[in-house]
Design a protein around this motif. Structure first.
Motif, mmCIF file in Angstrom:
data_model
loop_
_atom_site.group_PDB
_atom_site.id
_atom_site.type_symbol
_atom_site.label_atom_id
_atom_site.label_comp_id
_atom_site.label_asym_id
_atom_site.label_seq_id
_atom_site.Cartn_x
_atom_site.Cartn_y
_atom_site.Cartn_z
ATOM 1 N N MET A 1 -10.474 2.949 -4.876
ATOM 2 C CA MET A 1 -9.534 2.229 -5.701
ATOM 3 C C MET A 1 -8.137 2.816 -5.623
ATOM 4 O O MET A 1 -7.187 2.062 -5.552
ATOM 5 C CB MET A 1 -10.078 2.282 -7.117
ATOM 6 C CG MET A 1 -9.844 1.128 -8.003
ATOM 7 S SD MET A 1 -10.317 -0.414 -7.415
ATOM 8 C CE MET A 1 -10.541 -1.346 -8.731
ATOM 9 N N PRO A 2 -8.062 4.190 -5.674
ATOM 10 C CA PRO A 2 -6.723 4.765 -5.605
ATOM 11 C C PRO A 2 -6.050 4.416 -4.282
ATOM 12 O O PRO A 2 -4.840 4.274 -4.244
ATOM 13 C CB PRO A 2 -6.937 6.273 -5.730
ATOM 14 C CG PRO A 2 -8.340 6.491 -6.147
ATOM 15 C CD PRO A 2 -9.077 5.228 -5.930
ATOM 16 N N GLY A 3 -6.765 4.244 -3.174
ATOM 17 C CA GLY A 3 -6.174 3.876 -1.897
ATOM 18 C C GLY A 3 -5.609 2.467 -1.934
ATOM 19 O O GLY A 3 -4.618 2.163 -1.304
ATOM 20 N N LEU A 4 -6.262 1.608 -2.654
ATOM 21 C CA LEU A 4 -5.815 0.234 -2.770
ATOM 22 C C LEU A 4 -4.493 0.171 -3.509
ATOM 23 O O LEU A 4 -3.595 -0.572 -3.141
ATOM 24 C CB LEU A 4 -6.895 -0.590 -3.475
ATOM 25 C CG LEU A 4 -6.657 -2.090 -3.504
ATOM 26 C CD1 LEU A 4 -6.564 -2.661 -2.093
ATOM 27 C CD2 LEU A 4 -7.770 -2.756 -4.272
ATOM 28 N N ARG A 5 -4.339 0.961 -4.518
ATOM 29 C CA ARG A 5 -3.075 0.969 -5.272
ATOM 30 C C ARG A 5 -1.945 1.495 -4.396
ATOM 31 O O ARG A 5 -0.839 1.010 -4.448
ATOM 32 C CB ARG A 5 -3.208 1.841 -6.503
ATOM 33 C CG ARG A 5 -4.029 1.211 -7.558
ATOM 34 C CD ARG A 5 -3.935 2.007 -8.806
ATOM 35 N NE ARG A 5 -4.962 1.592 -9.717
ATOM 36 C CZ ARG A 5 -5.394 2.284 -10.724
ATOM 37 N NH1 ARG A 5 -4.909 3.487 -10.948
ATOM 38 N NH2 ARG A 5 -6.308 1.833 -11.512
ATOM 39 N N LEU A 6 -2.267 2.500 -3.604
ATOM 40 C CA LEU A 6 -1.259 3.076 -2.726
ATOM 41 C C LEU A 6 -0.833 2.063 -1.667
ATOM 42 O O LEU A 6 0.344 1.952 -1.344
ATOM 43 C CB LEU A 6 -1.815 4.346 -2.081
ATOM 44 C CG LEU A 6 -0.862 5.098 -1.160
ATOM 45 C CD1 LEU A 6 0.383 5.531 -1.917
ATOM 46 C CD2 LEU A 6 -1.553 6.296 -0.565
ATOM 47 N N ARG A 8 -0.870 -1.191 -1.957
ATOM 48 C CA ARG A 8 -0.020 -2.203 -2.612
ATOM 49 C C ARG A 8 1.384 -1.651 -2.854
ATOM 50 O O ARG A 8 2.372 -2.348 -2.691
ATOM 51 C CB ARG A 8 -0.634 -2.631 -3.939
ATOM 52 C CG ARG A 8 -1.785 -3.552 -3.766
ATOM 53 C CD ARG A 8 -2.226 -4.091 -5.083
ATOM 54 N NE ARG A 8 -3.352 -4.999 -4.911
ATOM 55 C CZ ARG A 8 -4.042 -5.499 -5.880
ATOM 56 N NH1 ARG A 8 -3.778 -5.150 -7.124
ATOM 57 N NH2 ARG A 8 -5.025 -6.330 -5.645
ATOM 58 N N LEU A 9 1.428 -0.414 -3.250
ATOM 59 C CA LEU A 9 2.714 0.223 -3.502
ATOM 60 C C LEU A 9 3.522 0.321 -2.212
ATOM 61 O O LEU A 9 4.721 0.064 -2.204
ATOM 62 C CB LEU A 9 2.484 1.609 -4.106
ATOM 63 C CG LEU A 9 3.740 2.373 -4.520
ATOM 64 C CD1 LEU A 9 4.500 1.621 -5.593
ATOM 65 C CD2 LEU A 9 3.365 3.745 -5.012
ATOM 66 N N LEU A 10 2.853 0.646 -1.099
ATOM 67 C CA LEU A 10 3.550 0.713 0.187
ATOM 68 C C LEU A 10 4.032 -0.657 0.639
ATOM 69 O O LEU A 10 5.140 -0.797 1.168
ATOM 70 C CB LEU A 10 2.643 1.344 1.245
ATOM 71 C CG LEU A 10 2.418 2.849 1.118
ATOM 72 C CD1 LEU A 10 1.378 3.314 2.138
ATOM 73 C CD2 LEU A 10 3.725 3.584 1.340
ATOM 74 N N VAL A 11 3.238 -1.681 0.437
ATOM 75 C CA VAL A 11 3.638 -3.048 0.794
ATOM 76 C C VAL A 11 4.844 -3.470 -0.035
ATOM 77 O O VAL A 11 5.817 -4.038 0.468
ATOM 78 C CB VAL A 11 2.456 -4.031 0.619
ATOM 79 C CG1 VAL A 11 2.921 -5.464 0.700
ATOM 80 C CG2 VAL A 11 1.397 -3.756 1.662
ATOM 81 N N LEU A 12 4.802 -3.211 -1.317
ATOM 82 C CA LEU A 12 5.900 -3.568 -2.210
ATOM 83 C C LEU A 12 7.168 -2.795 -1.833
ATOM 84 O O LEU A 12 8.260 -3.365 -1.785
ATOM 85 C CB LEU A 12 5.507 -3.275 -3.663
ATOM 86 C CG LEU A 12 6.515 -3.676 -4.724
ATOM 87 C CD1 LEU A 12 6.776 -5.168 -4.702
ATOM 88 C CD2 LEU A 12 6.027 -3.255 -6.094
#
Length: 160
Positions: A1-6, A8-12
């Motif tokens: 899960m923490p990788g998924l947030r990262l 998304r943050l990188l895409v944004l």
């Protein structure tokens, strides 16, 4: 899960970094275009105003020359129209030139001396306080005012 947030943050972050220069460039270009359009609009308005001014000047030149000629014909030592025929001369001029709806001849004091078409109510009327009547300080035999807007008709008028 923490990788998924990262991710998304990188895409944004990458989208923001990619779109920010485009957005900033668009705002700068928009401001420059607006400023240039304003400058061009003002220049076009100035050119238009000058053209209209020139056309009005050309339009008023002929009536002004006619009034000057009339003044020479009816007033002064070289007048060619005799005193009893001045009213007839003014009426004929009025009938043959579409520039005028009325001709008022004022004396040096600003009173109506003659009027065509003849209107006895206007003869003797004091127009010296009117905005168009600003005779020169030097006493001239003949004088005509610059064009003004008639209070009767709302159209351009000249005073002799």
């Amino acid at each position: 899960m923490p990788g998924l947030r990262l991710s998304r943050l990188l895409v944004l972050a990458s989208a923001t970094i990619g779109l920010a220069p485009l957005l900033l460039t668009g705002l700068v270009v928009s401001g420059l275009v607006e400023r240039e359009m304003d400058v061009q609009t003002r220049a076009a308005q100035a050119v238009f105003a000058q053209a209209v001014s020139k056309e009005i000047e050309i339009f008023l030149a002929e009536p002004a020359r006619l009034l000057s000629s009339m003044a020479l014909a009816i007033d002064g030592p070289r007048a060619i129209v005799s005193e009893p025929r001045i009213d007839e001369y003014l009426a004929l001029t009025l009938a043959h030139y579409p520039y005028f709806s009325r001709i008022l001849a004022l004396d040096h004091g600003g009173r109506v001396a003659r009027v065509a078409p003849h209107d006895p109510d206007l003869v003797g009327l004091d127009l010296s306080r009117q905005a168009f009547f600003r005779p020169p300080a030097v006493d001239l035999q003949r004088w005509w005012a610059p064009p003004f807007i008639s209070s009767d008709t709302g159209e351009p008028a000249l005073a002799l």
